[in-house]
Design a protein around this motif. Structure first.
Motif: not given
Length: 299
Positions: A137-148, A152-160, A166-171
């Motif tokens: 649940t904590a991972v999927n709490a996003s307001h609107g994803i702009r880019a991802i 694969p090597a570290t099994k890690r996702l990064h998204w904006i 607000t017009t501000a974003c979080v990584w």
């Protein structure tokens, strides 16, 4: 530089195959093309969608191509990618902003929240069962994803993700084995994100800037010089050099350790709208609003 002529309108997405030998492109003319290194089209097809392709990406083993049309994602075996009988269509309730494979079977899809009331979300799909994998649940709490972006090597996702009201974003950064994601507030709008080949550095396009961080959120440098919105970012030279594309119609290379611009390529293909770096780190492909694609030697 080599110019690829074939699309008749804005290039929306570019992606190199894992062996760096083939470039996939999607454009607002509705076409998806596969190009060889010499700029020759090796596959040219309309993908059956009623809307233009928004995003294209390859699986890490090069056997699958994922193509987004608004709220659908077609996942195709590359050997039969033009044949609708061999593709699987994933239908989401919102517009898809981006997608990336985490491994040869696991596809991450992000939505931007412009359709429906969910406000944007992240989902994981297994292309062996076509089942949607549940997320913490904590991972999927996003307001609107702009880019991802995926590493694969570290099994890690990064998204904006956008912040409410607000017009501000979080990584946001998340390893799929963890129940929680980490957040870094950016303070300004952001439109693109990329991860270095070793997974240790992240570049984010934010207005006219490129912000570079360590993967755990420590600010490293701001790359300042573009005269328009930065629309694409990436890494070459093993992650030592960042690359950026902008509406100012230039591609620029930057020394990550110093923040200094090391090369500039003025282009004449319209405002730059898409960027991809070959996995071997030697070439940069960019597309613009006029349709042509330019391949730049980064060595």
């Amino acid at each position: 530089m080599i110019q690829f002529d074939g699309h008749a309108s804005t290039v929306s997405s570019l992606a190199f195959s894992p062996d760096s030998m083939t470039l996939a492109s999607g454009a607002k003319d509705g076409g998806v093309k596969l190009w060889d290194a010499a700029g020759e089209v090796v596959r040219d097809f309309k993908h059956g969608g009623v809307s233009a392709p928004r995003f294209v990406t390859w699986s890490p083993n090069g056997k699958w191509l994922a193509i987004t049309h608004n709220d659908t994602c077609d996942v195709c075996p590359i050997s039969t990618a033009a044949d609708p009988l061999h593709r699987r269509t994933l239908l989401l309730a919102e517009y898809i902003s981006s997608h990336h494979f985490l491994d040869k079977h696991l596809l991450a899809i992000a939505t931007d929240g412009r359709k429906g009331s969910a406000g944007g979300s992240l989902s994981l799909w297994d292309n062996t069962t076509w089942a949607r994998r549940p997320l913490p649940t904590a991972v999927n709490a996003s307001h609107g994803i702009r880019a991802i972006a995926a590493h694969p090597a570290t099994k890690r996702l990064h998204w904006i993700a956008g912040l409410p009201q607000t017009t501000a974003c979080v990584w946001r950064s998340w390893c799929i084995t963890s129940p929680n994601a980490t957040d870094v507030k950016l303070g300004k709008p952001a439109s693109a994100i990329s991860v270095s080949p070793d997974g240790g550095t992240v570049a984010i396009a934010s207005d006219w800037l490129v912000k570079v961080f360590t993967a755990d959120g420590k600010p490293l440098v701001e790359l300042n010089g573009h005269k328009g919105q930065v629309t694409g970012v990436g890494f070459v030279h093993g992650g030592r050099t960042a690359v950026s594309a902008s509406w100012d119609e230039t591609v620029r290379l930057w020394d990550v350790s110093t923040g200094k611009e090391t090369a500039r390529f003025p282009l004449t293909v319209g405002k730059l709208s898409a960027l991809a770096v070959s996995p071997d780190g030697t070439r940069v492909a960019v597309g613009g609003t006029d349709g042509p694609i330019v391949l730049i030697d980064a060595e």
